[in-house]
Enzyme design. Structure first.
Site, short mmCIF file in Angstrom:
data_model
loop_
_atom_site.label_atom_id
_atom_site.label_comp_id
_atom_site.label_asym_id
_atom_site.label_seq_id
_atom_site.Cartn_x
_atom_site.Cartn_y
_atom_site.Cartn_z
N ASP A 33 11.48 48.79 20.87
CA ASP A 33 12.54 49.39 20.05
C ASP A 33 11.94 49.91 18.75
O ASP A 33 12.15 51.06 18.33
CB ASP A 33 13.59 48.29 19.78
CG ASP A 33 14.85 48.84 19.13
OD1 ASP A 33 14.97 50.06 18.99
OD2 ASP A 33 15.71 48.02 18.76
N ASP A 49 1.50 43.80 15.58
CA ASP A 49 1.31 44.17 14.17
C ASP A 49 0.16 45.17 14.03
O ASP A 49 0.24 46.15 13.29
CB ASP A 49 1.10 42.94 13.28
CG ASP A 49 0.26 41.85 13.93
OD1 ASP A 49 -0.07 41.99 15.13
OD2 ASP A 49 -0.09 40.87 13.26
N TYR A 102 17.00 40.61 23.00
CA TYR A 102 18.32 41.24 22.91
C TYR A 102 19.26 40.73 24.00
O TYR A 102 20.46 40.96 23.93
CB TYR A 102 18.21 42.77 23.01
CG TYR A 102 17.42 43.42 21.89
CD1 TYR A 102 16.97 42.69 20.80
CD2 TYR A 102 17.14 44.78 21.92
CE1 TYR A 102 16.25 43.28 19.79
CE2 TYR A 102 16.41 45.39 20.90
CZ TYR A 102 15.96 44.63 19.84
OH TYR A 102 15.25 45.22 18.83
N ASP A 132 10.51 54.09 17.81
CA ASP A 132 11.04 54.83 16.66
C ASP A 132 9.91 55.25 15.72
O ASP A 132 9.91 56.36 15.19
CB ASP A 132 12.06 53.99 15.88
CG ASP A 132 13.47 54.20 16.42
OD1 ASP A 132 13.61 54.82 17.50
OD2 ASP A 132 14.43 53.75 15.77
#
Ligand code: NAD
Length: 362
Positions: free
Chosen positions: A251, A227, A146, A255
């Protein structure tokens, strides 16, 4: 102890939920003999209205003088609020990015804790939930994909976009140390998540995490590919204590982890720098749809204040007293609208704050 706080109520439900968290903190201070020096600071839409920009240099200077920030949330309804007619760098959320950058808040902590009273809100099956789970996602917040160089250009007539994922060993070391420090205050387990089978940055991540781990012989730790971690979070979330990971993986995984705990009104968070300074805020936004109606759940903000007691001030006993009071109120069946269930008693924001405050034991 003297606790110097910058208090940022912000916008929407922010002032309502921060007011309840302050009530709780004041009670803790009274019972445990601490002095809270709170300085109110404007940020977001409230600051745009008063000063023409979302975070002034003066506000930042006041923040620098404090030990921690207790924040509600900033922003309005993008479809209707005039704040969103402004250029992006003048909008409420720009203040958050500036604050993180100026204060060097590189470590983001989000707990995912399932209260057994709220297990009906968890989408996982009963046999997976078991006695519930309690994990902490530690996400690197200021590096990685990012923040790397990016460009979009036409090469031989084909539009091509490049994003760069960069980490240096110093950035990895400081977040890894934070994760192991936090594990020492919990069940002493770290799972470091990466994609070392593909990415160079992940291979460096592994090497540095292994070096840091040597300084924490009491902490058991493992590496896990991202993963696999995404699968394990829904297959067996009870295995995790602290999950340590880089910006983008964090991130997504934070969530995912928070989804399995129920309402956004319960999710606390902290962002720390390399001193004890921290920004403590609920994970949710300013919820303009319910602002000013005594409907907001203040628990995420109250639990963020408990994190502040633990991580900035090392007041573990006081933090545990706040968490126990929240637990007791839920056990007694009190709920705000967002977590309401059959057979429970629905209360508003203020009543929920009062109930928790009354149950704090010295
Ligand atoms: P939101 O989190 O504000 O709301 C999403 C839904 O969750 C809404 O239905 C809301 O009523 C509900 N909700 C949120 N917090 C709640 C609480 N404490 N109790 C009960 N219900 C709650 O997300 P959004 O609507 O996408 O964003 C609204 C504004 O908040 C936007 O301007 C956004 O940019 C901003 N925002 C700010 C932050 C921050 O300050 N850190 C974070 C996220 C969003």
């Amino acid at each position: 102890m003297r606790l110097r706080l910058a208090v940022i109520p912000g916008d929407g439900i922010g002032p309502e939920i921060v007011r309840e968290a302050r009530k709780v903190l004041n009670r803790v201070a009274q019972l445990y003999g601490h002095q809270i020096e709170a300085t109110q600071v404007l940020m977001g839409g409230a600051s745009i209205d008063a000063c023409g920009e979302p975070l002034t240099d003066e506000a930042l200077e006041v923040i620098r003088q404090q030990d921690a920030i207790l924040m509600g949330s900033v922003g309005g309804n993008p479809a209707t609020s005039p704040w969103y007619q402004l250029p992006p760098q003048k909008r409420p959320e720009a203040a958050l990015l500036r604050l993180r950058k100026e204060m060097g808040l590189f470590a983001n902590l989000r707990p995912a804790y399932l209260y057994k009273e709220l297990r009906s809100a968890c989408p996982l099956r009963d046999e997976i939930i078991g006695d519930g789970f309690d994990m902490m996602i530690m996400r690197e917040l200021t590096g990685g994909l990012y923040f790397g160089q990016r460009k979009t250009e036409e090469i031989d007539g084909v539009m091509t976009a490049v994003d760069t994922l960069t980490y240096n060993e110093m950035e990895i070391r400081r977040i890894a140390k934070r994760a192991f420090d936090i594990a020492m205050k919990r069940r002493k387990k770290v799972c470091s998540v990466d994609k070392a089978n593909v990415l160079d940055s992940s291979r460096l991540w592994r090497k540095v995490v292994e070096e840091v781990a040597k300084d924490y012989p009491e902490v058991s730790w493992e590496h896990m590919l991202v993963d696999n971690c995404a699968m394990q979070l829904v297959k067996d979330p009870r295995q995790f204590d602290v999950i340590l990971t880089e910006n983008m993986f964090g991130d997504i995984l934070s969530d995912e982890a928070s989804m399995v705990t129920g309402s956004i009104g319960m999710l606390s968070s902290a962002s720390l720098n390399d001193t004890k300074f921290g920004l403590y805020e609920p994970s949710g936004g300013s919820a303009p749809d319910i602002a000013g109606k005594d409907l907001a759940n203040p628990i995420a903000t109250i639990l963020s204040a408990a994190m502040m007691l633990r991580y900035t001030f090392d007041l573990d006993q006081e933090a545990a007293a706040v968490e126990a009071a929240v637990q007791q109120v839920l056990t007694e069946g009190y709920r705000t609208g967002d977590i309401m269930a059959e057979g429970c008693t629905q209360v508003g924001t203020v009543a929920m704050g009062d109930l928790i405050t009354e149950r704090i034991r010295g």
